[in-house]
Design a protein around this motif. Structure first.
Motif, short mmCIF file in Angstrom:
data_model
loop_
_atom_site.label_atom_id
_atom_site.label_comp_id
_atom_site.label_asym_id
_atom_site.label_seq_id
_atom_site.Cartn_x
_atom_site.Cartn_y
_atom_site.Cartn_z
N PRO A 80 0.83 -1.04 -0.21
CA PRO A 80 0.02 -0.12 0.04
C PRO A 80 1.00 1.29 0.12
N ARG A 81 0.11 2.36 -0.04
CA ARG A 81 0.95 3.64 -0.42
C ARG A 81 1.98 3.83 1.15
N LYS A 82 2.75 4.75 0.98
CA LYS A 82 3.62 5.19 2.11
C LYS A 82 2.99 5.48 3.22
N GLN A 83 1.93 6.31 3.38
CA GLN A 83 1.11 6.75 4.32
C GLN A 83 0.44 5.70 5.30
N VAL A 84 0.03 4.39 4.46
CA VAL A 84 -0.32 3.43 5.21
C VAL A 84 0.53 2.59 5.90
N ILE A 85 1.76 2.45 5.27
CA ILE A 85 2.68 1.85 5.61
C ILE A 85 3.39 2.43 7.04
N ASN A 86 3.45 3.52 6.73
CA ASN A 86 4.17 4.48 7.89
C ASN A 86 3.28 4.32 9.16
N GLY A 87 1.80 4.12 8.90
CA GLY A 87 0.92 4.12 10.00
C GLY A 87 0.35 2.75 10.36
N THR A 88 0.93 1.52 10.09
CA THR A 88 0.76 0.38 10.28
C THR A 88 1.87 -0.53 11.14
N PRO A 89 1.76 -0.82 12.09
CA PRO A 89 2.60 -1.38 12.84
C PRO A 89 2.57 -2.95 12.40
N PHE A 90 3.81 -3.71 12.69
CA PHE A 90 3.60 -5.15 12.36
C PHE A 90 2.76 -5.96 13.12
N GLN A 91 2.27 -7.00 12.57
CA GLN A 91 0.84 -7.53 12.86
C GLN A 91 1.20 -8.85 13.63
N THR A 92 0.40 -9.19 14.57
CA THR A 92 0.54 -10.31 15.49
C THR A 92 -0.36 -11.49 15.12
N ALA A 93 -1.19 -11.23 14.31
CA ALA A 93 -2.23 -12.19 13.72
C ALA A 93 -1.83 -13.75 13.55
N ARG A 94 -0.80 -13.88 13.05
CA ARG A 94 -0.01 -15.05 12.55
C ARG A 94 0.63 -15.75 13.62
N LEU A 95 0.92 -14.92 14.93
CA LEU A 95 1.61 -15.28 15.96
C LEU A 95 0.87 -16.43 16.84
N PRO A 97 -1.16 -17.90 19.22
CA PRO A 97 -2.52 -17.13 19.95
C PRO A 97 -2.51 -17.32 21.60
N HIS A 98 -1.57 -18.68 21.89
CA HIS A 98 -1.75 -18.95 23.25
C HIS A 98 -0.86 -18.30 24.30
N VAL A 99 0.04 -17.40 23.92
CA VAL A 99 0.92 -16.70 24.84
C VAL A 99 0.39 -15.03 24.91
N SER A 100 0.73 -14.44 25.87
CA SER A 100 0.13 -13.06 26.08
C SER A 100 0.09 -12.05 24.97
N ASP A 101 -0.39 -11.04 25.05
CA ASP A 101 -0.29 -9.79 24.11
C ASP A 101 1.03 -9.40 23.96
N ALA A 102 1.79 -9.12 25.32
CA ALA A 102 3.15 -8.87 25.17
C ALA A 102 4.33 -9.58 24.63
N GLU A 103 4.00 -11.12 24.93
CA GLU A 103 4.90 -11.89 24.08
C GLU A 103 4.63 -11.68 22.63
N ARG A 104 3.38 -11.68 22.35
CA ARG A 104 3.35 -11.46 20.62
C ARG A 104 3.92 -10.33 20.25
N ALA A 105 3.78 -9.27 21.10
CA ALA A 105 4.26 -8.08 20.64
C ALA A 105 6.08 -8.20 20.52
N ASN A 106 6.36 -8.85 21.50
CA ASN A 106 8.00 -9.18 21.58
C ASN A 106 8.32 -9.85 20.20
N GLY A 107 7.34 -10.84 19.76
CA GLY A 107 7.46 -11.58 18.43
C GLY A 107 7.69 -10.96 17.24
N THR A 108 7.39 -9.45 17.25
CA THR A 108 7.43 -8.48 16.15
C THR A 108 8.74 -7.89 16.19
N ARG A 109 9.44 -7.96 17.24
CA ARG A 109 10.61 -7.10 17.54
C ARG A 109 11.90 -7.86 16.91
N GLU A 110 11.89 -9.20 16.42
CA GLU A 110 13.08 -9.67 15.89
C GLU A 110 12.68 -10.51 14.73
#
Length: 448
Positions: A80-95, A97-110
């Motif tokens: 999508p266009r640059k403005q959408v990319i800049n406004g959309t963080p990495f996604q956790t939907a494929r990570l 689901p049995h772990v906490s939201d904090a662990e799933r967020a951590n899964g986007t950081r590496e």
């Protein structure tokens, strides 16, 4: 195709990316896909349209919610266009689901990054080219009153001829990329070049197949056959691919790759090695520390995790992509796929060396980080890695190590790339002068 072996946004780290089209005649349409470090799950993807001799740059950081996000001020077109990319963080939907939201967020950081050339776009007055060509510092990146090719790419077209009518031609070589991990608070940085994969014929670079898929959701019959992804291959309902999931490194790209499994095995053959050798520092006199980073770009196509299995996450396999991953070496631990290395040997700087180790080294993760001589740490010292992290005690403060990845019966090796990351401090610097420094060494990879 390119593979950036590692990105991180942990603990003050940012990752800088630059992608260059060295082709001064043809534009390139490129797919960028970020995969999580634990199991190679898709956490972000988009398309980049590079004009001839164009360059695209971006920054990966961590937002207030602990998610990685990408920002770019580059004027190259994207979908999508640059403005959408800049406004959309990495996604956790494929990570998981049995772990906490904090662990799933951590899964986007590496994780690691696949970059695939979808098609060449030669210069033309019609079709996609004039909509992506930069003139006076700008490109339309949209339909015009007389040219609707931009929105035409949002539909799954019938065949290669339909894409050719928009100016898309078989992709050729010519893209290159660099990465830099930078930590401003620590005054440290590490950098390297992406690993390149080329189609060759008779010893020279050749053309690939046009592998353009619209950057949209939705699916169609047969789409899963264009990827060897283990989740798709096992017909798991939650893993039915959308158009934006394609292509990946396994999508048939060259003449003779009749199936995604053939393509995945060919990429695996190109990257397969039996031994990894590199150096480490952990000298306390200079506050030295070392992380080794190991990425297995094709493991996702041989082994995967079904997070929705009854009773919890379960190991799934693609039976057609098993030649590089022996059954005896693979296990599932706390939702992470792990590979057992049969031995490692280390030595110091004075010719002292250990014998074959009695214990084995378990590499958990598709992009794992191994820290040296910091037993009990919850994150690695250099990269602050915690998604797919382990520690190894060598018995020496400084030296080198050889890791045998393949079991003796595995004659083809394991597809692996990566680097050693070192940090240290010079205690002799003058007051007020930064004494921190970082070093990056690519692993020495042996096929025999």
């Amino acid at each position: 195709m390119l593979v950036v072996p590692y990105f991180t946004t942990q603990n003050g780290n940012a990752t800088l990316l630059s992608l260059i089209n060295t082709d001064r005649v043809r534009g390139k349409i490129v797919k960028a896909r970020f995969r999580g470090a634990l199991n190679g799950d898709n956490i972000y993807d988009f398309q980049i349209f590079l004009a001839p001799a164009d360059m695209w740059t971006a920054n990966l950081s961590q937002n207030a919610d602990g998610l990685s996000f990408l920002t770019t001020e580059d004027k190259s077109c994207t979908k999508p266009r640059k403005q959408v990319i800049n406004g959309t963080p990495f996604q956790t939907a494929r990570l998981n689901p049995h772990v906490s939201d904090a662990e799933r967020a951590n899964g986007t950081r590496e994780g690691y990054l696949e970059i695939i050339t979808l098609a060449d776009v030669p210069a033309s007055e019609s079709g996609v080219f004039p909509l992506m060509a930069v003139k006076k510092g700008e490109a339309p990146c949209a339909d015009t009153a007389t040219n609707g090719s931009w929105s035409a790419l949002n539909v799954d077209l019938a065949n290669v001829a339909a894409y050719a009518a928009l100016g898309l031609q078989p992709p050729t070589t010519g893209i290159t990329a660099n990465w830099t991990v930078m930590n401003v608070p620590k005054a440290l940085s590490w950098s390297g070049a992406a690993t390149a994969l080329e189609v060759h014929r008779d010893g020279v670079p050749a053309k690939g197949h046009v592998v353009y898929f619209p950057q949209v959701g939705g699916s169609r019959a047969g789409l899963q056959q264009l990827s060897a992804d283990t989740v798709f291959a096992n017909g798991i309902p939650a893993g039915i691919p959308a158009f934006f999931d394609l292509p990946d490194l396994s999508t048939p790209y060259f003449a003779g790759a009749d199936t995604a499994a053939v393509q995945a095995n060919a990429v695996g053959d190109a990257l397969a090695v039996k031994k990894v050798v590199n150096e480490f520092w952990s000298d306390p006199a200079i506050l030295a520390a070392t992380d080794w980073q190991l990425t297995m770009p094709t493991r996702r196509f041989a082994l995967g995790v079904d997070y929705g299995a009854e009773g919890g996450p379960a190991l799934v396999r693609n039976g057609d992509v098993q030649k590089h991953f022996a059954t005896a070496q693979v296990s599932l631990s706390n939702g992470a796929l792990c590979l057992l290395s049969p031995e490692h040997r280390s030595g110091d700087r004075e010719s002292n060396k250990t014998g074959m180790t009695a214990d084995s080294w378990l590499h958990c993760g598709a992009a794992s980080v191994e820290s040296f001589n910091h037993a009990g740490a919850r994150a690695s010292v250099v990269l602050s890695a915690s998604v797919a992290f382990d520690d190894i005690d060598t018995g020496y403060g400084n030296g080198w190590m050889r890791v045998n990845l393949a079991e003796p019966g595995n004659a083809v090796g394991i597809p692996v790339i990566g680097h050693a990351f070192v940090q240290a401090f010079n205690p002799a610097v003058a007051p007020g002068t930064a004494g921190n420094f970082g070093v990056t060494w690519p692993h020495r990879l042996f096929k025999d």
